[in-house]
Design a protein around this motif. Structure first.
Motif, PDB file in Angstrom:
ATOM      1  N   UNK A  49       0.835  -1.195   0.000  1.00 24.83           N
ATOM      2  CA  UNK A  49       0.000   0.000   0.000  1.00 24.83           C
ATOM      3  C   UNK A  49       0.871   1.247   0.000  1.00 24.83           C
ATOM      4  N   UNK A  50       0.317   2.345  -0.486  1.00 24.81           N
ATOM      5  CA  UNK A  50       1.047   3.611  -0.548  1.00 24.81           C
ATOM      6  C   UNK A  50       0.107   4.750  -0.200  1.00 24.81           C
ATOM      7  N   UNK A  51       0.692   5.858   0.265  1.00 28.02           N
ATOM      8  CA  UNK A  51      -0.088   7.076   0.459  1.00 28.02           C
ATOM      9  C   UNK A  51       0.507   8.175  -0.404  1.00 28.02           C
ATOM     10  N   UNK A  52      -0.271   9.209  -0.638  1.00 27.77           N
ATOM     11  CA  UNK A  52       0.211  10.349  -1.409  1.00 27.77           C
ATOM     12  C   UNK A  52       1.143  11.183  -0.540  1.00 27.77           C
ATOM     13  N   UNK A  53       2.366  11.355  -0.994  1.00 28.54           N
ATOM     14  CA  UNK A  53       3.389  12.060  -0.217  1.00 28.54           C
ATOM     15  C   UNK A  53       2.979  13.490   0.102  1.00 28.54           C
ATOM     16  N   UNK A  54       2.408  14.185  -0.866  1.00 28.22           N
ATOM     17  CA  UNK A  54       2.113  15.607  -0.683  1.00 28.22           C
ATOM     18  C   UNK A  54       0.974  15.815   0.309  1.00 28.22           C
TER      19      UNK A  54
END
Length: 281
Positions: A49-54
């Motif tokens: 899974x990943x999240x949006x860095x910004x």
């Protein structure tokens, strides 16, 4: 030497609320910065899974008061520079001047460019990176700008508000390769890395850092230029860690970035570092 934490935006770290909590605790224990990878995905045998860095950075900067934060690094060739200029100006205002913009070429080792139909040509990405930086810096001035380049165009555009101070740009560089080092020297900092035979990147040893610094153009010797070195130290041996950092400082490092990845390092190490604070008090 300032000391920061360098975290992924995938796996255990894909929860922006968790990242914000880590940031609050790191600030309270004396860390100077917290920086995030900027990946859309990381293809592995088991997708993570990943999240949006910004979006995560907005949460981090809202919850903290002194911590420096930013993406390390965003692959600018895949971004629209006008959008990045607006995002960075907004985060700079939100944080009252604590944003660092880390940029780099990016890599397609796991298909992160090719999987979305984007160019995997490194030379082309380097051209778009350099032109994109020119566009961003022009828009940051708050003055009317026009630019007609091979990849980007501005027609009498003025972006307001301007950042409250020049936002530092740190650029990634591998080994002693001339073009990335020249790019870094034109801006505000460098994040030196070493490419291993497998293609993976790691932080430099003190001797490798010395080689990188010697290879940099003299432009980087301007006041305030930062050399942010990523690497891994053991929270179980803080005295040895402090001695190691003294070696890096001798060769020009101004930041140490204690680095984590989602595969080979237990998040318990991060929690121990946050609890006891950075190696150099």
């Amino acid at each position: 030497m300032k000391q920061g934490l360098y975290l992924p935006n995938v796996g255990h770290y894909a929860d922006p609320r968790r990242l914000a909590e880590y940031a609050v605790a790191a600030e309270a224990s004396g860390w100077d910065g917290l920086f995030l990878w900027d990946h859309l995905l990381l293809e592995t045998p088991n997708s993570l899974p990943a999240c949006d860095t910004w979006t995560a950075l907005a949460a981090i900067l809202t919850r903290t008061r002194t911590l420096v934060a930013g993406p390390l690094v965003t692959p600018l060739a895949r971004r629209r520079p006008a959008k990045v200029a607006r995002e960075t100006t907004t985060l700079d205002e939100l944080s009252e001047g604590r944003l660092v913009l880390g940029v780099g070429l990016g890599a397609d080792a796991r298909g992160e460019f090719g999987a979305f139909g984007e160019s995997t040509d490194a030379r082309g990405r380097a051209e778009r990176l350099d032109e994109g930086l020119d566009v961003i810096r022009a828009l940051w001035t708050g003055e009317e700008q026009s630019h007609h380049g091979p990849h980007h165009r501005l027609d009498r555009v003025r972006f307001l508000p301007a950042p409250r101070r020049p936002i530092p740009i740190w650029t990634g560089a591998t080994g002693t390769t001339p073009r990335p080092l020249a790019r870094a020297a034109r801006h505000d900092g460098v994040v030196p890395m070493v490419r291993q035979p497998s293609g993976a990147l790691r932080g430099p040893t003190p001797a490798e850092l010395a080689d990188t610094v010697r290879a940099m153009p003299p432009l980087h010797r301007t006041e305030g230029f930062q050399i942010a070195v990523p690497g891994t130290l053991s929270p179980n041996h803080p005295d040895e860690a402090a001695e190691r950092l003294d070696e890096y400082r001798t060769h020009g490092a101004t930041w140490w970035l204690e680095s984590f990845d989602p595969w080979r390092r237990d998040p318990a190490d991060l929690r121990r570092w946050i609890t006891q604070g950075p190696p150099i008090s």
